[in-house]
Enzyme design. Structure first.
Site, PDB file in Angstrom:
ATOM      1  N   LYS A 181       0.844  -1.190   0.000  1.00 44.42           N
ATOM      2  CA  LYS A 181       0.000   0.000   0.000  1.00 44.42           C
ATOM      3  C   LYS A 181       0.886   1.249   0.000  1.00 44.42           C
ATOM      4  O   LYS A 181       2.086   1.117   0.251  1.00 44.42           O
ATOM      5  CB  LYS A 181      -0.923  -0.027   1.216  1.00 44.42           C
ATOM      6  CG  LYS A 181      -0.209  -0.290   2.561  1.00 44.42           C
ATOM      7  CD  LYS A 181      -0.009   0.935   3.339  1.00 44.42           C
ATOM      8  CE  LYS A 181       1.161   0.887   4.237  1.00 44.42           C
ATOM      9  NZ  LYS A 181       1.268   1.933   5.167  1.00 44.42           N
ATOM     10  N   GLU A 249       1.261   5.330  17.961  1.00 46.02           N
ATOM     11  CA  GLU A 249       2.653   4.886  17.800  1.00 46.02           C
ATOM     12  C   GLU A 249       3.565   5.923  18.441  1.00 46.02           C
ATOM     13  O   GLU A 249       3.307   7.121  18.340  1.00 46.02           O
ATOM     14  CB  GLU A 249       3.005   4.761  16.321  1.00 46.02           C
ATOM     15  CG  GLU A 249       2.195   3.704  15.596  1.00 46.02           C
ATOM     16  CD  GLU A 249       2.622   3.561  14.133  1.00 46.02           C
ATOM     17  OE1 GLU A 249       3.389   2.643  13.844  1.00 46.02           O
ATOM     18  OE2 GLU A 249       2.205   4.386  13.308  1.00 46.02           O
ATOM     19  N   HIS A 273      -4.872  -0.212   7.135  1.00 45.67           N
ATOM     20  CA  HIS A 273      -4.944  -1.107   8.291  1.00 45.67           C
ATOM     21  C   HIS A 273      -6.212  -0.977   9.143  1.00 45.67           C
ATOM     22  O   HIS A 273      -6.836  -1.962   9.486  1.00 45.67           O
ATOM     23  CB  HIS A 273      -3.744  -0.865   9.202  1.00 45.67           C
ATOM     24  CG  HIS A 273      -2.432  -0.892   8.478  1.00 45.67           C
ATOM     25  ND1 HIS A 273      -2.151  -1.811   7.507  1.00 45.67           N
ATOM     26  CD2 HIS A 273      -1.316  -0.125   8.592  1.00 45.67           C
ATOM     27  CE1 HIS A 273      -0.918  -1.610   7.058  1.00 45.67           C
ATOM     28  NE2 HIS A 273      -0.393  -0.585   7.692  1.00 45.67           N
ATOM     29  N   LYS A 359       1.594   9.401  14.973  1.00 44.35           N
ATOM     30  CA  LYS A 359       3.026   9.246  15.247  1.00 44.35           C
ATOM     31  C   LYS A 359       3.411  10.089  16.462  1.00 44.35           C
ATOM     32  O   LYS A 359       2.753  11.091  16.762  1.00 44.35           O
ATOM     33  CB  LYS A 359       3.849   9.733  14.044  1.00 44.35           C
ATOM     34  CG  LYS A 359       3.515   9.039  12.733  1.00 44.35           C
ATOM     35  CD  LYS A 359       3.947   7.609  12.715  1.00 44.35           C
ATOM     36  CE  LYS A 359       3.659   6.942  11.392  1.00 44.35           C
ATOM     37  NZ  LYS A 359       3.615   5.487  11.458  1.00 44.35           N
TER      38      LYS A 359
HETATM   39  C1  BG6 Z   1       2.911   0.694   8.185  1.00 36.57           C
HETATM   40  C2  BG6 Z   1       2.841   2.191   8.154  1.00 36.57           C
HETATM   41  O1  BG6 Z   1       2.118   0.144   7.181  1.00 36.57           O
HETATM   42  O2  BG6 Z   1       2.475   0.218   9.445  1.00 36.57           O
HETATM   43  C3  BG6 Z   1       3.706   2.751   9.253  1.00 36.57           C
HETATM   44  O3  BG6 Z   1       3.293   2.676   6.895  1.00 36.57           O
HETATM   45  C4  BG6 Z   1       3.336   2.152  10.584  1.00 36.57           C
HETATM   46  O4  BG6 Z   1       3.602   4.175   9.280  1.00 36.57           O
HETATM   47  C5  BG6 Z   1       3.295   0.640  10.511  1.00 36.57           C
HETATM   48  O5  BG6 Z   1       4.285   2.569  11.542  1.00 36.57           O
HETATM   49  C6  BG6 Z   1       2.753   0.026  11.783  1.00 36.57           C
HETATM   50  O6  BG6 Z   1       2.859  -1.365  11.700  1.00 36.57           O
HETATM   51  P1  BG6 Z   1       3.161  -2.250  12.986  1.00 36.57           P
HETATM   52  O7  BG6 Z   1       3.048  -3.652  12.524  1.00 36.57           O
HETATM   53  O8  BG6 Z   1       4.520  -1.878  13.470  1.00 36.57           O
HETATM   54  O9  BG6 Z   1       2.105  -1.875  13.982  1.00 36.57           O
END
Ligand code: BG6
Length: 513
Positions: A181, A249, A273, A359
């Site tokens: 994506k 995050e 997601h 973020k």
């Molecule tokens: C990615 C995003 O698809 O998913 C990122 O581009 C994000 O910005 C990440 O940090 C989060 O994935 P996970 O598995 O670390 O929660």
């Protein structure tokens, strides 16, 4: 250019036939899908585009090394390619460091040596011939059964050029392609991208990856809902008050700021997601655990999604974002988003779904929280404590090893009738099988090698989501600043009122002593 929308690929036989550019031949094992989940995958050449990028370093190379070592995919050869000019040796060193730093399972020296021997590198700038030669060489080692998996870990704009390169290198036959994506940036661009990809690859060759669906915990939502008699009867608007999908995050953007500036939290996380996870929470029981049935139900959820209302969206940007390299000084890109979504169907009418991600936030977490309607509590004396800690909740933690918690009111031990919030918790980590958990990308790469689309997204689903996103894309509310290390702009509390965000948790997950 004429824009043609995708339809559910499984029902779309005539269009597929006209789109399919060439004959595709897979061995019979192609369709073994979930039935042979424990059998090793067929021999494969993995052509990894973006092989020196962040995703390859953190997830793909460590994941491939683990799949090879774990005997789930023992016969793989990796041809790495990217815009950087590396030798085979330099690429192997890059991969070794990636596996040491980010691998979820450590490899023995023997396992590493075997994997390392199977890595080669071709600079993408060298054009299609050297790539074709490297693949042919790897295939000669694997034998005539070898299949090809092209992993496009590249930005959407670059994907089109990569696909042209694969066509020119004649690497489309016997291949599948995994696409990262974002799949477009709005409806028109998603349709255009899908149409372009379909000029080279048939839909059954395409695996649009959303790694959240590869997380053990996301699949556990399906098990939880549809393998038990206890929860499904109350999984509707009569018993559920609201749902939160909350993915804060702590990480910032480091070298990704340039990519992120053109993407933002909504396109990076929500359209992919969070909405995909929402579909697992909200879908009707599929008729079978197979791609067509699952996609149909997910796509119905997306079609019931109410258009995203900009007045129910909070966009935020962390202080200091505009000072990052690759970011415009007056950037309007959101690094945070919270929104109230709704589904217009019988099961969910009137139940708000609150989504949040961003973020540089206070904590990193990935939770889905289902809040049940509160019980009438007239029998309990005033000040008994009932209801004082919010409604009963079912909480899924989407960490690699899944956790589930059910909270409820129970009696505090001792005299009288004081009530307090208690919880029953499950964690995969506490089971004997904890070591078998596959990291999300590992799981999905393995599924793609096996031709199993169950956990991948479809063109139709993605296009529906873009369509419902259009009001927000056309009319985004102003970004509000927030300090790094917080939970986002203050407006998030008004958005969710009269409810409250579950995070930060009042009670931490219990860890096994
Ligand atoms: C990615 C995003 O698809 O998913 C990122 O581009 C994000 O910005 C990440 O940090 C989060 O994935 P996970 O598995 O670390 O929660």
């Amino acid at each position: 250019m004429r824009i043609r929308r995708a339809r559910c690929h499984d029902r779309d036989v005539p269009e597929q036939t006209t789109r399919r550019p060439q004959t595709i031949s897979y061995p019979a094992s192609d369709v073994r899908s979930a039935r042979g989940a424990l059998e090793p995958a067929d021999p494969h050449v993995i052509v990894l585009f973006g092989a020196t990028g962040d995703l390859a370093r953190r997830k793909l190379l460590p994941g491939l090394a683990h799949l090879a070592a774990s005997e789930l995919a023992p016969d793989i050869r990796v041809v790495g390619t990217s815009l950087e000019d590396l030798s085979d040796e330099e690429f192997r060193e890059f991969a070794r460091k990636a596996v040491v730093e980010f691998g979820s399972h450590s490899l023995t020296q023997d396992q590493w040596d075997k994997f390392d021997d199977n890595l080669v590198y071709v600079p993408q700038t060298a054009g299609p011939e050297p790539l074709a030669a490297a693949v042919a060489h790897a295939e000669a080692q694997l034998g005539p059964e070898a299949l090809r998996l092209h992993y496009l870990s590249v930005p959407p704009k670059a994907a089109v050029a990569v696909i042209a390169m694969l066509r020119n290198a004649q690497l489309v036959e016997r291949s599948r392609v995994v696409m990262e994506k974002p799949f477009g940036t709005d409806l028109a661009s998603a349709i255009e991208l899908n149409n372009t990809v379909h000029q080279t690859f048939a839909e059954e060759q395409i695996f649009r990856i959303d790694h959240f669906l590869g997380k053990e915990a996301a699949q556990n939502i399906l098990a939880f809902r549809f393998a038990n008699g206890l929860f499904e009867p109350i999984w509707n608007r009569n018993f559920i008050d609201h749902v939160q999908i909350d993915i804060p995050e702590t990480l910032g953007l480091d070298e990704r700021a340039g990519f992120y500036e053109a993407t933002g939290a909504y396109k990076d996380m929500v359209v992919t997601h969070l909405f995909q996870v929402l579909a697992f929470v909200a879908m009707e029981p599929p008729t079978a655990l197979e791609p067509r049935a699952i996609s149909e139900e997910k796509n119905k959820v997306f079609r019931s999604l109410l258009p995203v209302d900009p007045s129910q969206v909070v966009r935020g940007q962390f202080a200091g974002y505009t000072r990052l390299d690759g970011v415009a000084p007056d950037s309007d890109t959101e690094t945070f988003i919270a929104l109230k979504a709704g589904l217009d169907n019988w099961r969910w009418a009137g139940v708000p779904f609150y989504l949040r991600t961003g973020k540089r936030m206070a904590e990193g977490a990935r939770i889905i929280s289902i809040a049940f309607k509160e019980a009438p509590r007239s029998m309990f004396p005033l000040n008994s404590g009932v209801g004082s800690a919010g409604p009963d909740h079912l909480t899924f933690d989407l960490a690699d090893e899944s956790k589930v918690s059910l909270s409820f009111y129970g009696k505090r031990p001792g005299p009288g009738m004081r009530l307090e919030k208690l919880s029953m918790q499950f964690s995969t980590r506490e089971t004997e099988r904890a070591g078998d958990v596959l990291e999300a990308y590992e799981r999905l790469i393995l599924d793609a090698m096996r031709g199993d689309h169950t956990l991948f997204t479809t063109a139709e689903g993605i296009e529906s989501l873009w369509e419902r996103s259009q009001p927000l894309l056309d009319n985004p509310p102003e970004v509000k600043p927030y300090q790094a290390g917080t939970w986002g702009p203050n407006a998030i509390h008004q958005l969710i009122a009269p409810h409250a965000w579950r995070l930060p948790f009042e009670r931490a997950w219990r860890e096994k002593k």
